[in-house]
Design an enzyme around this catalytic site. Structure first.
Site, short mmCIF file in Angstrom:
data_model
loop_
_atom_site.label_atom_id
_atom_site.label_comp_id
_atom_site.label_asym_id
_atom_site.label_seq_id
_atom_site.Cartn_x
_atom_site.Cartn_y
_atom_site.Cartn_z
N GLY B 136 1.00 -1.48 -0.16
CA GLY B 136 0.18 -0.48 0.21
C GLY B 136 0.52 1.37 0.22
CG LEU B 137 -0.89 5.33 -1.72
CD1 LEU B 137 -1.91 5.64 -1.81
CD2 LEU B 137 0.11 5.07 -2.70
CB SER B 138 4.11 6.43 1.62
OG SER B 138 4.88 6.90 3.14
N GLY B 139 1.89 5.71 4.29
CA GLY B 139 1.02 5.95 5.90
C GLY B 139 -0.27 5.42 5.17
CB SER B 140 -1.39 2.76 3.54
OG SER B 140 -0.58 2.00 3.21
N GLY B 141 -0.89 3.14 6.79
CA GLY B 141 -0.99 2.17 7.55
C GLY B 141 0.30 0.92 7.59
CE LYS B 142 3.58 0.00 3.23
NZ LYS B 142 2.90 1.72 3.18
CB SER B 143 5.19 0.25 10.02
OG SER B 143 5.51 0.76 8.86
CB SER B 210 5.55 -4.36 -2.47
OG SER B 210 4.26 -4.09 -1.69
#
Lengths: 306, 306
Positions: B136-143, B210
């Site tokens: 997902g986009l940067s800031g989407s909350g993946k981490s 990615s």
């Protein structure tokens, strides 16, 4: 395909809600906000109870604007910050790990901490993550001993994983040749992956010639003190060459392989490794016997309990 | 330092004793010899009871010399050879894994099998190794979701490990920049490491933007069917940009970062991923809620048991 729907702001942006004006209700409730390595929610609740997300300020100007507030927040938990920093520094010695930094060839890299840490995984596995670094000439029996060790650990209910130099060249290190800098890079990458496995709580067994002390030392430096266990499989060249399980010595002697360790490239025996497994003198040790010597070391040094 | 001594031949060289003249007593006793992927000891005893070592013939001429004997040996265990080959091929789809081969830029690479395999580790952990690929986009909350997932799995007694794109750039991928080929290499390496973790029996959670389908597909192709679980964190660009937890969108809009995903570089949403976690429409899902959706998927698909 599973699809879960949820709306955008305020809750969506609340994942990383700005906290310049004080701890937000979201930060307080979910413990999501972190400021320069400080878990803001930690002011109110214990750290391990929450999902936290590392966060740093975009620009220097903004950071300065909120400086007095930040200073106020830092005071009550200064000790905790130091403790966290030290903990991470120990896990990644030799590295400076700011929240947002330039790393190697990349810029603006944020470090993300997670509430589940190495010690939690170790508790789950009832063992300590570490790296058992097997080094020795081609044909010295590294892979065989690695397998014997893995089997013995498994029989004790311990989780281990073998990173075999040859096998890793089928995947991660597929792009590397045997020229000097690629061999060094091969070892560096395996060292880095081994560090991740150890951090996961796994007893990671590496099996590769790794002929140079400086490369092995570089890998040792990646791990917390004590967690890099260098095991020298000390088998004389003539024995390895007599075995020649892959036929590589023959090819090297015939000049068909250049830079082969022990033939036309040096092997630097470890100068201060943790364990030496020798095939010299009298007596005959099986791979299992040798594995048990390593197991004893792990047991005595507390790696087989959490 | 622990030092163990043992003598050279015959026992030392017996590790890999030649078996042209029939199974040696050493091979019979210790099960050490392997011939073109066939565990010779398997003719006499069961495979899992022994330490085995892959072995292949140095030269074609020698191999031909022993051909009739090899043919004789192959007959009774042909089925086993096929089964082993298929098993390994499934674990490493798309790869041809001969015992001795040229791999990428390297030659004479032997594949080493070990008696303790993925299924043994899974049995130990009472879970199945797999890769949960968060994209997902940067800031989407993946981490954040990765952490919530890791915590939830840990509370169930399951071992997981997060490979965070940013964190890996502090170590393994230290040498990579953000230019196109390096971003691709960053993803490839993380995919390869994730494969190793899954093979270790660990539930490996990767967290990196990615953005390109082809890179994600390449990583999927590394894993056995079903073990690559692609999770799309579907948060609109404007929401991610409003959050801007790292201040990177601001820098990208100001032209200070080039090739930033979503701004001047595309994000290709997965076309057939396993799970979509959306931040759209009505309702408000916390990271924990989202993690539970992934947990349900794992449960339903048998990954939380051996």
């Amino acid at each position: 395909m599973i699809t879960a729907k949820a709306p955008p702001p305020p809750c969506a942006s609340g994942f990383f809600r700005k906290i310049e004006s004080g701890p937000s209700p979201v930060a307080e409730t979910l413990g999501l906000a972190k400021l320069r390595g400080i878990n803001v929610a930690g002011l109110y609740r214990s750290r391990r109870s929450f999902v936290s997300h590392a966060r740093s300020k975009p620009t220097k100007a903004k950071e300065n604007a909120g400086a007095s507030l930040i200073d106020d927040w830092l005071k009550p938990i200064k000790a905790k910050e130091d403790s966290d920093t030290e903990e991470r520094a120990a896990a990644f010695p030799g590295k400076n790990l700011p929240q947002m930094s330039n790393v190697g060839n990349a810029t603006n890299i944020l470090w993300h901490d997670c509430p589940i840490q190495k010690q939690d995984r170790q508790q789950l596995l009832q063992q300590k993550g570490c790296v058992i670094w097997l080094t020795g000439l081609s044909g010295s029996g590294k892979s065989t001993i690695a397998c014997a060790l893995s089997r013995s650990l498994h029989s004790r209910g311990k989780l281990s994983y073998i990173l075999d130099g040859d096998n890793i060249r089928h995947g991660l290190n597929h792009d590397l040749s045997f020229k000097a800098e690629d061999r060094s890079e091969n070892i560096r990458r395996i060292g880095e992956v081994a560090k991740l496995f150890a951090d996961a709580g796994v007893i990671c067994i590496t099996s590769l010639i790794s002929p140079y002390q400086k490369d092995r030392d570089a890998c040792r430096a990646l791990l917390p003190k004590g967690d890099f266990i260098e095991v020298f499989i000390d088998v004389p060249l003539q024995v390895c060459e007599a075995r020649d399980p892959k036929g590589l010595y023959k090819l090297a002697r015939a000049g068909k392989i250049k830079g082969f360790t022990g033939i036309d490239d040096p092997y630097e025996p470890p100068c201060s490794c943790e364990i030496v497994l020798q095939q010299k003198g009298n007596g005959c040790k099986s791979p299992s016997d040798m594995a048990e010597i390593v197991i004893s070391y792990l047991e005595e040094n507390g790696y087989l309990r959490a």
